[in-house]
Design a protein around this motif. Structure first.
Motif, PDB file in Angstrom:
ATOM      1  N   ASP A  37       0.842  -1.196   0.000  1.00  0.00           N
ATOM      2  CA  ASP A  37       0.000   0.000   0.000  1.00  0.00           C
ATOM      3  C   ASP A  37       0.880   1.251   0.000  1.00  0.00           C
ATOM      4  N   ALA A  38       2.069   1.125   0.575  1.00  0.00           N
ATOM      5  CA  ALA A  38       3.016   2.238   0.629  1.00  0.00           C
ATOM      6  C   ALA A  38       4.417   1.723   0.356  1.00  0.00           C
ATOM      7  N   ILE A  52       0.994   4.911  -1.986  1.00  0.00           N
ATOM      8  CA  ILE A  52       1.745   5.978  -1.339  1.00  0.00           C
ATOM      9  C   ILE A  52       3.226   5.746  -1.616  1.00  0.00           C
ATOM     10  N   GLY A  53       3.954   6.802  -1.964  1.00  0.00           N
ATOM     11  CA  GLY A  53       5.384   6.685  -2.230  1.00  0.00           C
ATOM     12  C   GLY A  53       6.167   7.758  -1.498  1.00  0.00           C
ATOM     13  N   ALA A  54       7.160   7.357  -0.729  1.00  0.00           N
ATOM     14  CA  ALA A  54       7.992   8.312   0.008  1.00  0.00           C
ATOM     15  C   ALA A  54       9.464   8.048  -0.285  1.00  0.00           C
ATOM     16  N   ALA A  55      10.223   9.133  -0.380  1.00  0.00           N
ATOM     17  CA  ALA A  55      11.669   9.061  -0.625  1.00  0.00           C
ATOM     18  C   ALA A  55      12.417   9.436   0.643  1.00  0.00           C
ATOM     19  N   VAL A  56      13.501   8.719   0.916  1.00  0.00           N
ATOM     20  CA  VAL A  56      14.355   8.968   2.082  1.00  0.00           C
ATOM     21  C   VAL A  56      15.800   9.022   1.601  1.00  0.00           C
ATOM     22  N   VAL A  57      16.552  10.002   2.086  1.00  0.00           N
ATOM     23  CA  VAL A  57      17.897  10.245   1.560  1.00  0.00           C
ATOM     24  C   VAL A  57      18.908  10.422   2.701  1.00  0.00           C
ATOM     25  N   ARG A 113       1.546   8.003 -10.910  1.00  0.00           N
ATOM     26  CA  ARG A 113       0.256   8.364 -10.308  1.00  0.00           C
ATOM     27  C   ARG A 113       0.166   7.910  -8.860  1.00  0.00           C
ATOM     28  N   MET A 114       1.286   8.007  -8.169  1.00  0.00           N
ATOM     29  CA  MET A 114       1.316   7.682  -6.753  1.00  0.00           C
ATOM     30  C   MET A 114       1.054   8.944  -5.932  1.00  0.00           C
ATOM     31  N   ILE A 115       0.768   8.755  -4.658  1.00  0.00           N
ATOM     32  CA  ILE A 115       0.501   9.856  -3.735  1.00  0.00           C
ATOM     33  C   ILE A 115       1.743  10.049  -2.872  1.00  0.00           C
ATOM     34  N   VAL A 116       2.326  11.243  -2.916  1.00  0.00           N
ATOM     35  CA  VAL A 116       3.568  11.528  -2.193  1.00  0.00           C
ATOM     36  C   VAL A 116       3.259  12.389  -0.969  1.00  0.00           C
ATOM     37  N   PRO A 117       3.415  11.839   0.239  1.00  0.00           N
ATOM     38  CA  PRO A 117       3.101  12.599   1.453  1.00  0.00           C
ATOM     39  C   PRO A 117       4.232  13.541   1.848  1.00  0.00           C
ATOM     40  N   GLY A 118       3.873  14.597   2.530  1.00  0.00           N
ATOM     41  CA  GLY A 118       4.875  15.510   3.055  1.00  0.00           C
ATOM     42  C   GLY A 118       5.253  15.143   4.484  1.00  0.00           C
ATOM     43  N   SER A 119       6.227  15.866   5.005  1.00  0.00           N
ATOM     44  CA  SER A 119       6.625  15.705   6.394  1.00  0.00           C
ATOM     45  C   SER A 119       7.001  17.086   6.915  1.00  0.00           C
TER      46      SER A 119
END
Length: 200
Positions: free
Chosen positions: A79-80, A118-123, A145-151
């Motif tokens: 899902d994410a 849901i797609g999130a990037a971590v660096v 067409r993914m949903i990118v959440p903020g932080s």
């Protein structure tokens, strides 16, 4: 709900892994099924642009003698998806780039397998160039067409030696917030996923 965190750093136990595992903590507490995948250091080749994924349309890459298809299966199930990379010359690691190119292409060839996820990037970054890494990962998400959440800030953690990122309190707090946001978003989206717009 299920979330997969994929570490594109070849260095096990390094700063990228630390950040990803911190982001998973709130999801675990919220009852999500979580999985950490060590991709960096495994055999994964780049896309050959052969177009076979468009011909076969079986959700896989025709190259089946490396780590890709196993990871792709987890991404399709999830899902994410949280993809983490160290900063190599202001961009993602080679393993991460191969994953982004091949997974994005296979997903598109099969009717948009990542749409609505849901797609999130971590660096992890020593000093500079991390924003470009962040953008590179997010570009695949947005084209899929993914949903990118903020932080609370860019999803960057600073450190060079193993574990050094543990001294970056702001980054760790941001990772926890990211995990909380992913969890909230996933639960908010779940009842409506059946009505997610189909690809044209």
């Amino acid at each position: 709900m299920y979330v997969v965190a994929i570490n594109g750093s070849p260095r096990k136990g390094g700063n990228t892994e630390n950040l990803l595992r911190t982001a998973l903590e709130p999801l675990e507490k919220a009852g999500w099924e979580t999985e950490f995948v060590q991709l960096g250091g495994k055999k994964i080749r780049g896309c050959m642009a052969c177009g076979k994924c468009w011909e076969k349309q079986d959700g896989h890459c025709v190259v089946d003698n490396d780590a890709f298809n196993d990871v792709m299966d987890k991404m399709v199930k999830a899902d994410a998806i949280i993809i983490g990379s160290p900063t190599y010359f202001s961009d993602v690691s080679a393993e991460t780039k191969a994953l982004l190119d091949r997974s994005g292409f296979v997903a598109l060839a099969n009717g948009g397998l990542f749409a609505g996820k849901i797609g999130a990037a971590v660096v992890a970054v020593r000093r500079g160039g991390g924003i470009h890494v962040f953008d590179t990962i997010n570009h695949m998400y947005q084209m899929s067409r993914m949903i990118v959440p903020g932080s609370t800030y860019w999803n960057l953690g600073y450190g060079l030696e193993k574990g050094e990122v543990q001294g970056d309190a702001e980054a760790l707090a941001n990772m926890r917030n990211l995990g909380e946001t992913v969890s909230w978003l996933g639960k908010a989206m779940a009842p409506n996923m059946a009505s997610f717009p189909a690809a044209p």
